[in-house]
Design an enzyme around this catalytic site. Structure first.
Site, PDB file in Angstrom:
ATOM      1  N   GLN A 126       0.829  -1.205   0.000  1.00 48.74           N
ATOM      2  CA  GLN A 126       0.000   0.000   0.000  1.00 48.74           C
ATOM      3  C   GLN A 126       0.864   1.256   0.000  1.00 48.74           C
ATOM      4  O   GLN A 126       1.708   1.423   0.880  1.00 48.74           O
ATOM      5  CB  GLN A 126      -0.903  -0.005   1.244  1.00 48.74           C
ATOM      6  CG  GLN A 126      -1.835   1.180   1.361  1.00 48.74           C
ATOM      7  CD  GLN A 126      -2.662   1.112   2.645  1.00 48.74           C
ATOM      8  OE1 GLN A 126      -2.228   0.541   3.643  1.00 48.74           O
ATOM      9  NE2 GLN A 126      -3.843   1.677   2.623  1.00 48.74           N
ATOM     10  N   TYR A 128       0.256   4.741   0.594  1.00 53.21           N
ATOM     11  CA  TYR A 128      -0.580   5.840   1.074  1.00 53.21           C
ATOM     12  C   TYR A 128       0.254   6.877   1.829  1.00 53.21           C
ATOM     13  O   TYR A 128       0.426   7.999   1.400  1.00 53.21           O
ATOM     14  CB  TYR A 128      -1.685   5.298   1.994  1.00 53.21           C
ATOM     15  CG  TYR A 128      -2.976   4.920   1.306  1.00 53.21           C
ATOM     16  CD1 TYR A 128      -2.999   4.504  -0.025  1.00 53.21           C
ATOM     17  CD2 TYR A 128      -4.186   4.954   1.981  1.00 53.21           C
ATOM     18  CE1 TYR A 128      -4.175   4.150  -0.641  1.00 53.21           C
ATOM     19  CE2 TYR A 128      -5.375   4.601   1.368  1.00 53.21           C
ATOM     20  CZ  TYR A 128      -5.371   4.200   0.058  1.00 53.21           C
ATOM     21  OH  TYR A 128      -6.544   3.854  -0.547  1.00 53.21           O
ATOM     22  N   GLU A 244      -9.828  -1.558   5.648  1.00 52.75           N
ATOM     23  CA  GLU A 244      -8.606  -1.749   6.421  1.00 52.75           C
ATOM     24  C   GLU A 244      -8.893  -1.638   7.910  1.00 52.75           C
ATOM     25  O   GLU A 244      -8.407  -2.439   8.712  1.00 52.75           O
ATOM     26  CB  GLU A 244      -7.557  -0.705   6.018  1.00 52.75           C
ATOM     27  CG  GLU A 244      -6.258  -0.823   6.808  1.00 52.75           C
ATOM     28  CD  GLU A 244      -5.251   0.256   6.449  1.00 52.75           C
ATOM     29  OE1 GLU A 244      -4.098   0.139   6.887  1.00 52.75           O
ATOM     30  OE2 GLU A 244      -5.620   1.217   5.752  1.00 52.75           O
TER      31      GLU A 244
END
Length: 395
Positions: A126, A128, A244
């Site tokens: 991920q 982010y 998540e």
């Protein structure tokens, strides 16, 4: 909502138990018990076992190759896997990107990426957080600029969990720098073998390598790797984060940790008596167990709501907060139960062979220090309280 298991639920639980007893290899469950760093080969082996059974994508509908299980079945499966010391299913492809592609991806993206997630061809991480954009994710600065038939990406991501094992990363990139912070962001899929990408390890407080920082320098990515609409990535980001935060609650893992703390408190002695008989320690265990039972009920309610609406709501922030607080409390209780035996090797994950306390306790201190992160990642608990204040209390 009736919280007692039906006859069908009990039959399903028995099926899961039988499957785990027959198919979960001892070397895999032993690695989980030892609480060492997760090895990719162990995770791959377990994923392959579940995929052959058709039990890997527990949150996907059958149309996409998932189980199509009810919320109660998913809860039972997680609970039984934790009880058997099965590894946690790596969430990035299965629990995060998978639902995103099913809702926002094109037919071509679904047909290409979803099967590769299931068979282990692609391992995802991920992209982010950034050095200046963690809980305040809308302030991210990684840029993606259109140049001909490609996006050219420049910037940096950090706290990239298990990135050293991945071959793909899904990234939030700013594609319109003139827009408001929550706007002008796009969701882009990036092959980590693309030239211009560098991944550097970050060593954590307990000595492990679980997270990384990723640098993008003039990385060219096909335009077709954009998921959804350009500049609408914030909508996708919020959708993914609710999935998540539901998973971060880790109800099954906390149930496992609670039983371990109880067992440890029966073994360890203070003043000639088992620690479990100490009123103050027993009261802390009781409080943690009460909080965990309340969270189990809340988790089931959220799962039922998600099934009806197609995605979890902002209430998942409750699960994120309570789940991480309970987990950290149980880690602390285990550390306190061991006393000096919990800290013979501060700052180092051991191989499980050097133990000064009961068996399977060599890495308790490492687990405690590592899990200090859980109240920060996935959006810090302070940010989650702000979300609840705005979206549910409307303050």
């Amino acid at each position: 909502m009736d919280l007692s298991y039906s006859a069908q639920d009990i039959a399903f639980r028995d099926e899961v138990r039988a499957f785990l007893a027959e198919n979960l290899p001892e070397h895999i469950s032993g690695a989980v018990r030892a609480r060492g760093e997760p090895e990719k080969r162990v995770m791959e082996e377990w994923h392959a076992i579940l995929n052959r059974k058709g039990w890997l994508a527990t949150t996907w509908p059958r149309a996409f190759g998932g189980t199509g299980w009810s919320p109660v079945q998913r809860h039972i499966f997680e609970e039984e896997c934790c009880r058997a010391y099965a590894p946690r299913i790596v969430p990035f492809g299965l629990s995060m990107l998978g639902p995103v592609l099913q809702k926002f991806g094109s037919k071509e993206q679904q047909d290409h990426y979803l099967p590769r997630i299931l068979d282990g061809t692609d391992w995802w991480c991920q992209g982010y957080s950034e050095p200046g954009a963690g809980s305040d994710l809308a302030s991210l600065k990684t840029r993606a600029v259109r140049e001909g038939d490609a996006w050219v990406i420049n910037g940096q991501k950090t706290w990239t969990t298990l990135g050293q094992h991945a071959n793909w990363i899904f990234c939030l990139c700013r594609t319109d720098p003139e827009a408001k912070p929550q706007e002008g962001i796009s969701f882009i899929l990036v092959d980590l073998n693309t030239p211009g990408i560098e991944m550097r390890p970050i060593r954590l407080i307990e000595g492990g390598h679980e997270v990384n920082e990723v640098f993008f320098t003039d990385v060219r990515v096909p335009l077709g790797n954009l998921v959804g609409e350009e500049n609408k990535g914030w909508t996708i980001a919020k959708f993914l984060l609710t999935h998540e935060r539901t998973g971060i609650a880790g109800v099954g893992f906390s149930m496992q940790a609670l039983e371990e703390v109880k067992a440890l408190a029966r073994k360890m002695r203070r003043g000639g008596r088992p620690l479990i008989e100490d009123p103050l320690f027993a009261a802390r265990i009781a409080r943690a167990e009460i909080d965990l039972e309340a969270m189990k009920i809340t988790n089931l309610r959220m799962l039922f709501k998600a099934q009806q609406q197609g995605a979890p709501g902002p209430e998942t922030s409750i699960l994120k907060i309570k789940g991480t607080v309970i987990n950290q409390e149980l880690n602390d209780l285990a550390r306190r139960a061991l006393g000096p035996a919990a800290a013979p090797f501060p700052g180092h994950v051991t191989d499980g062979n050097l133990v000064f306390g009961p068996p399977d306790t060599a890495n308790n201190a490492a687990t405690y220090f590592n899990n200090r992160k859980t109240s920060i990642f996935g959006g810090s608990n302070e940010i989650q309280r702000n979300i609840l204040t705005k979206t549910m209390l409307e303050l």
